[in-house]
Design a protein around this motif. Structure first.
Motif, PDB file in Angstrom:
ATOM      1  N   ALA A   1       0.866  -1.186   0.000  1.00  0.00           N
ATOM      2  CA  ALA A   1       0.000   0.000   0.000  1.00  0.00           C
ATOM      3  C   ALA A   1       0.898   1.229   0.000  1.00  0.00           C
ATOM      4  CB  ALA A   1      -0.926  -0.002   1.213  1.00  0.00           C
ATOM      5  N   GLN A   2       0.532   2.232  -0.754  1.00  0.00           N
ATOM      6  CA  GLN A   2       1.395   3.403  -0.913  1.00  0.00           C
ATOM      7  C   GLN A   2       0.559   4.667  -1.005  1.00  0.00           C
ATOM      8  OE1 GLN A   2       3.750   3.255  -4.474  1.00  0.00           O
ATOM      9  NE2 GLN A   2       5.266   4.712  -3.744  1.00  0.00           N
ATOM     10  N   ASN A   3       1.052   5.732  -0.405  1.00  0.00           N
ATOM     11  CA  ASN A   3       0.450   7.053  -0.565  1.00  0.00           C
ATOM     12  C   ASN A   3       1.562   8.091  -0.549  1.00  0.00           C
ATOM     13  OD1 ASN A   3       1.164   7.352   2.133  1.00  0.00           O
ATOM     14  ND2 ASN A   3      -0.921   7.111   2.902  1.00  0.00           N
ATOM     15  N   ALA A   4       1.196   9.344  -0.361  1.00  0.00           N
ATOM     16  CA  ALA A   4       2.180  10.421  -0.451  1.00  0.00           C
ATOM     17  C   ALA A   4       3.177  10.411   0.702  1.00  0.00           C
ATOM     18  CB  ALA A   4       1.471  11.774  -0.501  1.00  0.00           C
ATOM     19  N   THR A   5       2.825   9.756   1.821  1.00  0.00           N
ATOM     20  CA  THR A   5       3.707   9.784   2.991  1.00  0.00           C
ATOM     21  C   THR A   5       4.693   8.628   3.027  1.00  0.00           C
ATOM     22  OG1 THR A   5       2.118   8.523   4.320  1.00  0.00           O
ATOM     23  CG2 THR A   5       1.930  10.935   4.339  1.00  0.00           C
ATOM     24  N   GLY A   6       4.413   7.551   2.330  1.00  0.00           N
ATOM     25  CA  GLY A   6       5.325   6.424   2.373  1.00  0.00           C
ATOM     26  C   GLY A   6       4.713   5.173   1.785  1.00  0.00           C
ATOM     27  N   LEU A   7       5.324   4.044   2.102  1.00  0.00           N
ATOM     28  CA  LEU A   7       4.917   2.762   1.542  1.00  0.00           C
ATOM     29  C   LEU A   7       4.903   1.711   2.642  1.00  0.00           C
ATOM     30  CD1 LEU A   7       5.949   1.131  -1.744  1.00  0.00           C
ATOM     31  CD2 LEU A   7       6.636  -0.034   0.352  1.00  0.00           C
ATOM     32  N   ALA A   8       3.849   0.886   2.656  1.00  0.00           N
ATOM     33  CA  ALA A   8       3.703  -0.175   3.652  1.00  0.00           C
ATOM     34  C   ALA A   8       3.678  -1.525   2.960  1.00  0.00           C
ATOM     35  CB  ALA A   8       2.436   0.016   4.476  1.00  0.00           C
ATOM     36  N   ILE A   9       4.376  -2.493   3.556  1.00  0.00           N
ATOM     37  CA  ILE A   9       4.418  -3.856   3.042  1.00  0.00           C
ATOM     38  C   ILE A   9       3.882  -4.785   4.121  1.00  0.00           C
ATOM     39  CG2 ILE A   9       5.917  -5.735   2.259  1.00  0.00           C
ATOM     40  CD1 ILE A   9       7.829  -3.599   1.193  1.00  0.00           C
ATOM     41  N   ALA A  10       2.968  -5.662   3.744  1.00  0.00           N
ATOM     42  CA  ALA A  10       2.433  -6.668   4.669  1.00  0.00           C
ATOM     43  C   ALA A  10       2.804  -8.049   4.153  1.00  0.00           C
ATOM     44  CB  ALA A  10       0.918  -6.538   4.801  1.00  0.00           C
ATOM     45  N   LEU A  11       3.267  -8.908   5.049  1.00  0.00           N
ATOM     46  CA  LEU A  11       3.665 -10.272   4.699  1.00  0.00           C
ATOM     47  C   LEU A  11       2.891 -11.253   5.563  1.00  0.00           C
ATOM     48  CD1 LEU A  11       5.386 -12.613   3.653  1.00  0.00           C
ATOM     49  CD2 LEU A  11       7.206 -11.890   5.217  1.00  0.00           C
ATOM     50  N   LEU A  12       2.064 -12.080   4.918  1.00  0.00           N
ATOM     51  CA  LEU A  12       1.364 -13.163   5.601  1.00  0.00           C
ATOM     52  C   LEU A  12       2.219 -14.415   5.481  1.00  0.00           C
ATOM     53  CD1 LEU A  12      -2.379 -12.801   4.533  1.00  0.00           C
ATOM     54  CD2 LEU A  12      -1.371 -12.213   6.721  1.00  0.00           C
ATOM     55  N   GLN A  13       2.624 -14.971   6.612  1.00  0.00           N
ATOM     56  CA  GLN A  13       3.422 -16.190   6.617  1.00  0.00           C
ATOM     57  C   GLN A  13       2.514 -17.388   6.876  1.00  0.00           C
ATOM     58  OE1 GLN A  13       6.524 -15.527   9.564  1.00  0.00           O
ATOM     59  NE2 GLN A  13       8.015 -15.244   7.938  1.00  0.00           N
ATOM     60  N   ILE A  14       2.447 -18.296   5.913  1.00  0.00           N
ATOM     61  CA  ILE A  14       1.648 -19.509   6.032  1.00  0.00           C
ATOM     62  C   ILE A  14       2.611 -20.685   6.066  1.00  0.00           C
ATOM     63  CG2 ILE A  14      -0.092 -20.964   4.946  1.00  0.00           C
ATOM     64  CD1 ILE A  14      -1.230 -18.427   3.688  1.00  0.00           C
ATOM     65  N   ARG A  15       2.557 -21.442   7.152  1.00  0.00           N
ATOM     66  CA  ARG A  15       3.420 -22.604   7.298  1.00  0.00           C
ATOM     67  C   ARG A  15       2.574 -23.820   7.572  1.00  0.00           C
ATOM     68  NH1 ARG A  15       5.840 -19.387   5.191  1.00  0.00           N
ATOM     69  NH2 ARG A  15       7.864 -18.451   5.693  1.00  0.00           N
ATOM     70  N   GLN A  16       2.803 -24.871   6.779  1.00  0.00           N
ATOM     71  CA  GLN A  16       2.020 -26.106   6.870  1.00  0.00           C
ATOM     72  C   GLN A  16       0.525 -25.812   6.714  1.00  0.00           C
ATOM     73  OE1 GLN A  16       3.167 -29.499   7.213  1.00  0.00           O
ATOM     74  NE2 GLN A  16       4.963 -28.385   6.479  1.00  0.00           N
ATOM     75  N   GLY A  17       0.222 -24.835   5.872  1.00  0.00           N
ATOM     76  CA  GLY A  17      -1.164 -24.508   5.583  1.00  0.00           C
ATOM     77  C   GLY A  17      -1.842 -23.641   6.609  1.00  0.00           C
ATOM     78  N   ILE A  18      -1.125 -23.199   7.649  1.00  0.00           N
ATOM     79  CA  ILE A  18      -1.723 -22.423   8.740  1.00  0.00           C
ATOM     80  C   ILE A  18      -1.087 -21.043   8.772  1.00  0.00           C
ATOM     81  CG2 ILE A  18      -2.126 -22.309  11.232  1.00  0.00           C
ATOM     82  CD1 ILE A  18      -1.815 -25.339  11.288  1.00  0.00           C
ATOM     83  N   LEU A  19      -1.910 -20.022   8.904  1.00  0.00           N
ATOM     84  CA  LEU A  19      -1.399 -18.667   9.034  1.00  0.00           C
ATOM     85  C   LEU A  19      -0.690 -18.530  10.371  1.00  0.00           C
ATOM     86  CD1 LEU A  19      -1.165 -15.722   8.137  1.00  0.00           C
ATOM     87  CD2 LEU A  19      -3.406 -15.316   9.150  1.00  0.00           C
ATOM     88  N   ARG A  20       0.614 -18.250  10.330  1.00  0.00           N
ATOM     89  CA  ARG A  20       1.411 -18.203  11.537  1.00  0.00           C
ATOM     90  C   ARG A  20       1.655 -16.781  12.033  1.00  0.00           C
ATOM     91  NH1 ARG A  20       3.839 -23.125  12.749  1.00  0.00           N
ATOM     92  NH2 ARG A  20       2.200 -24.637  12.334  1.00  0.00           N
ATOM     93  N   ASP A  21       1.821 -15.817  11.132  1.00  0.00           N
ATOM     94  CA  ASP A  21       2.153 -14.468  11.602  1.00  0.00           C
ATOM     95  C   ASP A  21       1.965 -13.467  10.474  1.00  0.00           C
ATOM     96  OD1 ASP A  21       2.868 -12.521  13.353  1.00  0.00           O
ATOM     97  OD2 ASP A  21       4.859 -13.310  13.787  1.00  0.00           O
ATOM     98  N   LEU A  22       1.898 -12.204  10.888  1.00  0.00           N
ATOM     99  CA  LEU A  22       1.845 -11.088   9.943  1.00  0.00           C
ATOM    100  C   LEU A  22       3.024 -10.182  10.243  1.00  0.00           C
ATOM    101  CD1 LEU A  22       0.404  -9.218   7.835  1.00  0.00           C
ATOM    102  CD2 LEU A  22      -0.702  -8.140   9.792  1.00  0.00           C
ATOM    103  N   ILE A  23       3.835  -9.898   9.234  1.00  0.00           N
ATOM    104  CA  ILE A  23       4.964  -8.985   9.373  1.00  0.00           C
ATOM    105  C   ILE A  23       4.658  -7.746   8.533  1.00  0.00           C
ATOM    106  CG2 ILE A  23       7.396  -8.607   8.812  1.00  0.00           C
ATOM    107  CD1 ILE A  23       6.155 -12.093   9.530  1.00  0.00           C
ATOM    108  N   THR A  24       4.821  -6.587   9.126  1.00  0.00           N
ATOM    109  CA  THR A  24       4.571  -5.338   8.413  1.00  0.00           C
ATOM    110  C   THR A  24       5.830  -4.493   8.403  1.00  0.00           C
ATOM    111  OG1 THR A  24       3.739  -4.266  10.419  1.00  0.00           O
ATOM    112  CG2 THR A  24       2.123  -5.326   8.974  1.00  0.00           C
ATOM    113  N   HIS A  25       5.963  -3.699   7.353  1.00  0.00           N
ATOM    114  CA  HIS A  25       7.128  -2.826   7.184  1.00  0.00           C
ATOM    115  C   HIS A  25       6.641  -1.513   6.590  1.00  0.00           C
ATOM    116  CE1 HIS A  25      11.107  -1.382   6.090  1.00  0.00           C
ATOM    117  NE2 HIS A  25      10.689  -1.236   4.836  1.00  0.00           N
TER     118      HIS A  25
END
Length: 629
Positions: free
Chosen positions: A269-293
Motif C-alpha cells: 500500500a502506498q500514498n504520499a507519505t510512504g509505503l507499507a508492506i504486509a507479509l502473511l506467513q503460512i506454514r504447513q497450511g496455517i497462518l502463523r504471523d503477519l509482518i509489516t514494514h
C-alpha cells in the motif's frame, strides 16, 4: 504512551475482526488478544474499563504501541491468537502449558478403504489434512453428517483387518458392525459394497472437504435425476439427503489452506507519505504471523521497494517454496534463482489471480493499508513535536535544527567530542562534527572546549548553521560548562541550551514492574528542578533518538582513535629510531612496557642503539602516561 496518542489510535482502529498486540519497550509484545470488532474491543481497555485483571492497571505506563492483524472471520482471529501466543509467549497472557491444538480432519486416500479421522497434529505423511477448525462441536456434528450420508468406515485399520479375515473364514456367520445397521457405514469389511463404490464415496468426501462443493452438488443432482427417471425413488432420496448434507457442510476457513504448504503472501500500500508492506506467513497450511514494514521515504516504484525488502528479509529468513506478490518484480527470475541456490530448493515467485490465495491476498492488502494508516498516526509530524518542545522549553520558535554534544574518553586518554545534527527530526550526517580534545582531562572542560569551538566565529560557522537548540548529554555540571562557553563567546542569546540526563533511580510507580525504566530529565539554565519527560511521548522519543545517535558517533570516533593509537607507540616519535631498530626492540623486550623495565645497557645490546639513544628512549617512555603503556 501519551493518553492523547492512545485515543488517536483507538479512533482509527477498524471494526473488523482480528488480533491485537500491546507492545512495550524494546518492541516486546506484552499481551495478545482477539476481537470480533478491533475498534470496540481495544477501546474497552482504556475507556471506563470494568476489567479487573491484574495487568490492566499496569499496561498504560508500559505501553509503547498497539498493533493489529485483521482477519476475515472471528474464528480466524481465534485460531491466530493461539498461534501468536504459542510463538511469542507474552508475559500478560495465560501460559499455554499443554500442547493441544485445534482439531483437523485426516483422509488417507492411499489406503484401500480410506476413513475420516479427527486429529490434533498434522503428520508428515501423504494423507490429506483439512483444518484446523475452531469449533470442535460443529466439526464433530459435520463429520457425523458426512459419515451418515457417505458411509465411510469409522473402525481402525486393525479392526478392519480382523473383520475382513473373519468374513473370509466364515462368510455366512460373520456380520458387519452396528454402524452398518444404522446405515452409517458401507461395510467394506463384509463386502457389502465393492471397492469401486467405496472409492467413489471417499472421492466425494475428498472433493467436499477440498472446497469443491459446487461441482459435487452438480454431479449428485445429475445422479439423483437419473435415479428418479428410472423410478428408483429410494436411491434418489438417499442422494437428495447427500446434497442437503453437502449444503450444510463445513464452514469456510480461509485461514487454512487445504494443502500442507509453506507460502509467503505479500501486499503493498502506498500514498504520499510512504509505503507499507504486509507479509502473511503460512506454514504447513496455517497462518502463523503477519509482518509489516513501513518506509517513510517517498518512493515512486512500489515493485522496486518490495523487491529490496524481500531480498533483505530472505537474507535473514529462509524462503518458502512459493512466494506470492501483488505485482511482477524487477529481476524476478534472478531473485528466484538466487533464493533457490541459497536454500537448496526451488523458490517460485508468482502473482495471485484467483482462488483461496486471492482471498488471503486481499486480507494482506487490508493489513498493508491499515499499517499505512497507523504509521501516519504513530509518526507524528515533526511540526507537532517541535511545537511541543518549544512550549515545554519556552523557546521563541519551534526548533528545526537540533544539535547534541557528547564526550567520550577512557581514563583521560583519547578525549573526543562530537556534535550530531538533526534537521526536522532527521539526522543530518553531512554536518556531524568531531573534535579531538587535547587540553581537557574531564568531561566539563571537554564540553566547554567543544561548545566554544562549535560556536566560534571563525568564518566557517555561519549564523544559518547555528542550532535552534543545543542539547548537552549530561547533567548540571555539563550544562554549566556549556553555559560558560556560550557566555564567553557572546552566543547566549543566539543558541538556546538544554542538558539531558537519565534519572538516578526509577520513579516509585515503576518500581513494582520488572520492566522498570528510568525517566529522562531536561536541565535548563537558571531553573532548579529538571523537566521530566513522559515515557513514550513523542518529545521523549525525539530527544532519546538524538542522544542515542550522539552516543554512537562519539563511541565510534573514540574507538577509531584508540585503534589508530594502538598501532603506534612512543617509539614512533623518537628521532634516530628507525623501523628496523623498533622491530628489534619489540622482538627482544616484547612491548613498550618491557622496554621500560630494561636498563640502558640492555638496550645497547641491540645493534645500532647507542648509549645516548638508549637514554632518549627510556626518557620518552617515562613521560608516557601509564594508561597508554
Amino acid at each position: 504512551m501519551e493518553e492523547s496518542k492512545i485515543f488517536e489510535i483507538l479512533n482509527n482502529l477498524p471494526k473488523e475482526p482480528g488480533c491485537y498486540q500491546f507492545i512495550g519497550a524494546q518492541n516486546k509484545i506484552l499481551y495478545i488478544g482477539k476481537a470480533r470488532s478491533l475498534k470496540d474491543r481495544v477501546r474497552q481497555y482504556f475507556v471506563n474499563s470494568s476489567d479487573n485483571r491484574f495487568f490492566i492497571a499496569k499496561l498504560p505506563p508500559l505501553l509503547e504501541d498497539i498493533r493489529i492483524i485483521i482477519t476475515a472471520t472471528e474464528k480466524e482471529a481465534l485460531i491466530l491468537e493461539a498461534e501468536l501466543i504459542r510463538r511469542h509467549k507474552p508475559p500478560f497472557n495465560v501460559e499455554l502449558k499443554d500442547d493441544k491444538r485445534y482439531l483437523s480432519l485426516r483422509l488417507d486416500m492411499q489406503a484401500e478403504f480410506p476413513r475420516l479421522e479427527l486429529v490434533r497434529k498434522v503428520g508428515q505423511d501423504k494423507a490429506n489434512y483439512y483444518g484446523p477448525y475452531s469449533s470442535s462441536v460443529a466439526l464433530r456434528n459435520t463429520v457425523k453428517l458426512i459419515r451418515s450420508q457417505f458411509g465411510l468406515r469409522t473402525c481402525s485399520d486393525r479392526e478392519l483387518k480382523l473383520r475382513s479375515e473373519r468374513f473370509k473364514a466364515r462368510p455366512r456367520t460373520a456380520r458387519p458392525c452396528l454402524q452398518y445397521e444404522l446405515k452409517r457405514c458401507l461395510a467394506p469389511c463384509c463386502q457389502k459394497c465393492t471397492p469401486e463404490e467405496y472409492r467413489a464415496a471417499a472421492e466425494n468426501v475428498r472433493e467436499l472437504l477440498g472446497g469443491g462443493e459446487k461441482a459435487l452438488i452438480g454431479r449428485l443432482t445429475k445422479t439423483m435425476e437419473e435415479l428418479a427417471g428410472r423410478f428408483a425413488y429410494e436411491e434418489a432420496a438417499k442422494v437428495r439427503d447427500q446434497i442437503a448434507a453437502v449444503k450444510r457442510s463445513l464452514e469456510e476457513q480461509t485461514i487454512v489452506l487445504q494443502k500442507k504448504t509453506d507460502i509467503d503472501i505479500y501486499a503493498v500500500a502506498q500514498n504520499a507519505t510512504g509505503l507499507a508492506i504486509a507479509l502473511l506467513q503460512i506454514r504447513q497450511g496455517i497462518l502463523r504471523d503477519l509482518i509489516t514494514h513501513f518506509q517513510s521515504d517517498l518512493i515512486d516504484d512500489a515493485a522496486d521497494s518490495l523487491s529490496q525488502f524481500m531480498r533483505s528479509w530472505y537474507y535473514l529468513h529462509e524462503a518458502p517454496k512459493t512466494i506470492c506478490t501483488p505485482l511482477p518484480l524487477p529481476w524476478q527470475e534472478e531473485i528466484m534463482g538466487e533464493l533457490s541456490e541459497r536454500y537448496e530448493h526451488k523458490v517460485e515467485i508468482t502473482q495471485i489471480k484467483r482462488g483461496l490465495l486471492a482471498k488471503l491476498a486481499a486480507k494482506a492488502q487490508t493489513n498493508a493499508e491499515q499499517t499505512l494508516k497507523s504509521a501516519a498516526l504513530n509518526d507524528s509530524t515533526y511540526e507537532q513535536v517541535a511545537a511541543k518542545v518549544a512550549a515545554m522549553l519556552k523557546l521563541p520558535a519551534p526548533p528545526h535544527r537540533l544539535e547534541c554534544i557528547d564526550i567520550s574518553q577512557l581514563q583521560a586518554t583519547n578525549v573526543v567530542g562530537v556534535t550530531v545534527a538533526f534537521n526536522d527530526g532527521r539526522p543530518d550526517k553531512q554536518n556531524y562534527r568531531r573534535y579531538r580534545i587535547k587540553g581537557a582531562t574531564d568531561d566539563f572542560a571537554a564540553v566547554y572546549e567543544v561548545v566554544k569551538r562549535r560556536v566560534a566565529k571563525d568564518g566557517k560557522n555561519l549564523p544559518d548553521y547555528l542550532p535552534d537548540l543545543l542539547v548537552i548529554d549530561g547533567g548540571r555540571g555539563q550544562l554549566s560548562a556549556a553555559f560558560a562557553a556560550l557566555s564567553d563567546s557572546d552566543m547566549l542569546e543566539k543558541v538556546p541550551l538544554v542538558a539531558m540526563a537519565k534519572a538516578r533511580t526509577a520513579p516509585s510507580d515503576y518500581r513494582e514492574h520488572n520492566q522498570a525504566r528510568q525517566h529522562e530529565r531536561l536541565f535548563l539554565p537558571g531553573r532548579k528542578n529538571p523537566i521530566i519527560l513522559r515515557a513514550g511521548s513523542s518529545v521523549e522519543k525525539l530527544f532519546v533518538q538524538l542522544r542515542d545517535a550522539t552516543h554512537h558517533a562519539a563511541i565510534t570516533y573514540h574507538r577509531k582513535l584508540r585503534a589508530k593509537n594502538s598501532r603506534h607507540s612512543v617509539l614512533d616519535n623518537i628521532s634516530g629510531l628507525g623501523p628496523t631498530r623498533k622491530r628489534l626492540l619489540i622482538a627482544r623486550f616484547g612491548s613498550v612496557k618491557g622496554i621500560a623495565k630494561a636498563d640502558s645497557a640492555a638496550l645497547c645490546e641491540i645493534p645500532g642503539i647507542t648509549p645516548k639513544l638508549a637514554e632518549t628512549i627510556l626518557g620518552a617512555i617515562k613521560e608516557l602516561d601509564s594508561a597508554l603503556l
